[in-house]
Design a protein around this motif. Structure first.
Motif, PDB file in Angstrom:
ATOM      1  N   PRO A 178       0.795  -1.240   0.000  1.00 49.19           N
ATOM      2  CA  PRO A 178       0.000   0.000   0.000  1.00 49.19           C
ATOM      3  C   PRO A 178       0.818   1.276   0.000  1.00 49.19           C
ATOM      4  O   PRO A 178       0.461   2.256  -0.672  1.00 49.19           O
ATOM      5  CB  PRO A 178      -0.823  -0.120   1.298  1.00 49.19           C
ATOM      6  CG  PRO A 178      -0.887  -1.574   1.565  1.00 49.19           C
ATOM      7  CD  PRO A 178       0.398  -2.150   1.086  1.00 49.19           C
ATOM      8  N   GLU A 179       1.911   1.285   0.757  1.00 48.52           N
ATOM      9  CA  GLU A 179       2.702   2.520   0.870  1.00 48.52           C
ATOM     10  C   GLU A 179       3.284   2.954  -0.474  1.00 48.52           C
ATOM     11  O   GLU A 179       3.560   4.145  -0.679  1.00 48.52           O
ATOM     12  CB  GLU A 179       3.825   2.328   1.898  1.00 48.52           C
ATOM     13  CG  GLU A 179       4.882   1.303   1.520  1.00 48.52           C
ATOM     14  CD  GLU A 179       4.491  -0.135   1.840  1.00 48.52           C
ATOM     15  OE1 GLU A 179       5.345  -1.030   1.663  1.00 48.52           O
ATOM     16  OE2 GLU A 179       3.330  -0.366   2.269  1.00 48.52           O
ATOM     17  N   ALA A 182       0.679   5.250  -2.325  1.00 53.81           N
ATOM     18  CA  ALA A 182       0.158   6.416  -1.599  1.00 53.81           C
ATOM     19  C   ALA A 182       0.400   7.683  -2.417  1.00 53.81           C
ATOM     20  O   ALA A 182       1.518   7.944  -2.855  1.00 53.81           O
ATOM     21  CB  ALA A 182       0.835   6.540  -0.241  1.00 53.81           C
ATOM     22  N   TRP A 201      -6.249  -0.640   0.025  1.00 51.41           N
ATOM     23  CA  TRP A 201      -4.906  -0.084   0.184  1.00 51.41           C
ATOM     24  C   TRP A 201      -4.973   1.419   0.452  1.00 51.41           C
ATOM     25  O   TRP A 201      -4.213   1.945   1.265  1.00 51.41           O
ATOM     26  CB  TRP A 201      -4.075  -0.363  -1.056  1.00 51.41           C
ATOM     27  CG  TRP A 201      -3.490  -1.740  -1.083  1.00 51.41           C
ATOM     28  CD1 TRP A 201      -3.868  -2.814  -0.334  1.00 51.41           C
ATOM     29  CD2 TRP A 201      -2.410  -2.182  -1.908  1.00 51.41           C
ATOM     30  NE1 TRP A 201      -3.093  -3.903  -0.642  1.00 51.41           N
ATOM     31  CE2 TRP A 201      -2.199  -3.557  -1.596  1.00 51.41           C
ATOM     32  CE3 TRP A 201      -1.624  -1.586  -2.872  1.00 51.41           C
ATOM     33  CZ2 TRP A 201      -1.211  -4.307  -2.221  1.00 51.41           C
ATOM     34  CZ3 TRP A 201      -0.640  -2.334  -3.499  1.00 51.41           C
ATOM     35  CH2 TRP A 201      -0.431  -3.680  -3.180  1.00 51.41           C
ATOM     36  N   SER A 202      -5.872   2.101  -0.246  1.00 53.66           N
ATOM     37  CA  SER A 202      -6.014   3.540  -0.040  1.00 53.66           C
ATOM     38  C   SER A 202      -6.441   3.847   1.394  1.00 53.66           C
ATOM     39  O   SER A 202      -5.917   4.761   2.040  1.00 53.66           O
ATOM     40  CB  SER A 202      -7.036   4.111  -1.031  1.00 53.66           C
ATOM     41  OG  SER A 202      -7.091   5.520  -0.930  1.00 53.66           O
ATOM     42  N   GLU A 204      -5.906   1.915   3.995  1.00 57.60           N
ATOM     43  CA  GLU A 204      -4.766   1.609   4.857  1.00 57.60           C
ATOM     44  C   GLU A 204      -3.783   2.770   4.885  1.00 57.60           C
ATOM     45  O   GLU A 204      -3.216   3.106   5.939  1.00 57.60           O
ATOM     46  CB  GLU A 204      -4.062   0.344   4.364  1.00 57.60           C
ATOM     47  CG  GLU A 204      -4.810  -0.947   4.633  1.00 57.60           C
ATOM     48  CD  GLU A 204      -4.044  -2.157   4.133  1.00 57.60           C
ATOM     49  OE1 GLU A 204      -2.802  -2.168   4.271  1.00 57.60           O
ATOM     50  OE2 GLU A 204      -4.694  -3.078   3.605  1.00 57.60           O
ATOM     51  N   ASN A 205      -3.576   3.387   3.744  1.00 59.80           N
ATOM     52  CA  ASN A 205      -2.664   4.527   3.680  1.00 59.80           C
ATOM     53  C   ASN A 205      -3.167   5.687   4.534  1.00 59.80           C
ATOM     54  O   ASN A 205      -2.393   6.324   5.257  1.00 59.80           O
ATOM     55  CB  ASN A 205      -2.488   4.976   2.225  1.00 59.80           C
ATOM     56  CG  ASN A 205      -1.541   4.081   1.451  1.00 59.80           C
ATOM     57  OD1 ASN A 205      -0.650   3.464   2.025  1.00 59.80           O
ATOM     58  ND2 ASN A 205      -1.743   3.993   0.151  1.00 59.80           N
ATOM     59  N   ARG A 210      -0.664   8.324   5.573  1.00 63.25           N
ATOM     60  CA  ARG A 210      -0.146   8.582   4.233  1.00 63.25           C
ATOM     61  C   ARG A 210      -1.276   9.111   3.340  1.00 63.25           C
ATOM     62  O   ARG A 210      -2.449   9.066   3.701  1.00 63.25           O
ATOM     63  CB  ARG A 210       0.438   7.292   3.634  1.00 63.25           C
ATOM     64  CG  ARG A 210       1.625   6.729   4.411  1.00 63.25           C
ATOM     65  CD  ARG A 210       2.251   5.538   3.697  1.00 63.25           C
ATOM     66  NE  ARG A 210       1.381   4.380   3.695  1.00 63.25           N
ATOM     67  CZ  ARG A 210       1.465   3.361   4.552  1.00 63.25           C
ATOM     68  NH1 ARG A 210       2.388   3.383   5.515  1.00 63.25           N
ATOM     69  NH2 ARG A 210       0.643   2.335   4.472  1.00 63.25           N
ATOM     70  N   LYS A 211      -0.921   9.568   2.167  1.00 62.36           N
ATOM     71  CA  LYS A 211      -1.908  10.078   1.225  1.00 62.36           C
ATOM     72  C   LYS A 211      -2.742   8.920   0.654  1.00 62.36           C
ATOM     73  O   LYS A 211      -2.225   7.812   0.471  1.00 62.36           O
ATOM     74  CB  LYS A 211      -1.223  10.822   0.085  1.00 62.36           C
ATOM     75  CG  LYS A 211      -0.556  12.125   0.496  1.00 62.36           C
ATOM     76  CD  LYS A 211       0.053  12.807  -0.720  1.00 62.36           C
ATOM     77  CE  LYS A 211       0.689  14.134  -0.337  1.00 62.36           C
ATOM     78  NZ  LYS A 211       1.296  14.803  -1.509  1.00 62.36           N
TER      79      LYS A 211
END
Length: 326
Positions: A178-179, A182, A201-202, A204-205, A210-211
């Motif tokens: 995921p990172e 981002a 994933w978004s 999770e970011n 994170r973005k």
């Protein structure tokens, strides 16, 4: 990353390496091309309407378990996505005959069941609408087993599901989790398990400070790839076989990461999909296991350069992509 996800990634990277397009063996013949496996062995792919498909014999004991309505009709009504691309389901050089690995596997199953195959290409969402209404018997269209889908559908698996992140060649991007996406702009097809994974994933970011991912949707592959080449998107997330085949066709893109279609803890699986409790999933699984055992399944995968996605057994309703939040 858990061992299972690393294994799935390694397998998918092997596939990306395997799909090395050697170009048409005869430049004047637009109906064939070749892919080379990791050992350098070239396999000619027939793109014409005259497919000369791998076939197998009917097995009466399995065919007898097909629901009577379908047996009496003599035809297995198959539905597939009209937006699929090579080497999954796509159009032959006559622009009307559906060909590809999914179609070949459907025909093998039809052979075992003693049924002819009638394939109807529709939009992705109408695959499920048609299965719900019993307009179609089964979907062979790179459909991933998910826990949510298992509420309404039965699955008989026949191929591993690995996803590919495709970027403009020389992007310098690498996607392992995921990172790595981002803040990036990523295209994906609506209603797919690829979209579900990207949305997860978004989220999770965002939870990690994170973005989020800027998710984009396009109406066609050509629009998506135009956006990728022009820099309007950073990545396209789709089925890894399609991404690898596209890269191998000489396009100016590259696969920069792969992932199991069911996430980091479960190996994603592609399956023949039927309406729940239709009575068809058991004979489908039995037919798939028959062609796995007799070797014709392996011939079909090799024909399309997808041997790395083989399964050793067809399973009914195995663990799938978890629900959001699980």
């Amino acid at each position: 990353m858990p061992a299972l996800a690393r294994t799935a990634t390694t397998t998918a990277i092997g596939l990306a390496t395997a799909l090395v397009l050697a170009g048409c063996s005869d430049p004047s013949d637009g109906s064939t091309t070749e892919v080379a496996d990791t050992l350098g062995t070239k396999t000619r792919i027939n793109l014409s309407a005259d497919q000369k498909r791998v076939s197998t014999a009917k097995v009466g004991s399995i065919a007898a378990r097909v629901p009577a309505k379908i047996r009496d009709r003599g035809t297995l009504e198959v539905v597939a996505s009209s937006s699929s691309a090579a080497p999954l389901n796509f159009y032959a050089t006559d622009n009307k005959t559906v060909i590809g690995v999914e179609t070949d596997i459907a025909h093998l199953v039809g052979d075992v069941l003693g049924l002819s195959i009638d394939t109807t290409p529709v939009s992705w969402e109408n695959i499920f609408v048609g299965l719900d209404s019993a307009k179609y018997d089964v979907g062979f269209s790179n459909i991933t087993v998910t826990e949510e889908r298992k509420e309404k559908y039965d699955f008989a698996t026949y191929r591993e599901d690995n996803l590919g992140f495709e970027a403009k060649k020389g992007s310098g991007l690498k996607v392992d989790g995921p990172e790595d996406v981002a803040g990036l702009t990523v295209a994906v097809s609506s209603g797919t398990n690829q979209e579900k994974l990207l949305v997860q994933w978004s989220k999770e970011n965002v939870r990690a400070g994170r973005k989020p991912v800027d998710i984009k949707y396009y109406q066609s592959d050509s629009d998506t790839y135009l956006a990728l080449q022009s820099g309007r998107i950073d990545l396209y997330l789709g089925p890894n076989p399609t991404a690898a085949y596209h890269v191998a066709s000489g396009q100016k893109t590259e696969v920069v990461g792969t992932y199991s279609g069911a996430g980091e803890t479960v190996q994603g699986l592609i399956a023949a999909t039927t309406k729940k409790d239709s009575g068809l999933v058991r004979p489908l699984a039995d037919a798939l296991n028959e062609v796995i055992d007799n070797g014709t399944y392996a011939q079909v995968l090799a024909r399309w350069g997808l041997s790395d996605e083989a399964v050793t057994k067809s399973e009914i309703n195995p663990p799938g992509l978890p629900r959001t939040g699980q």
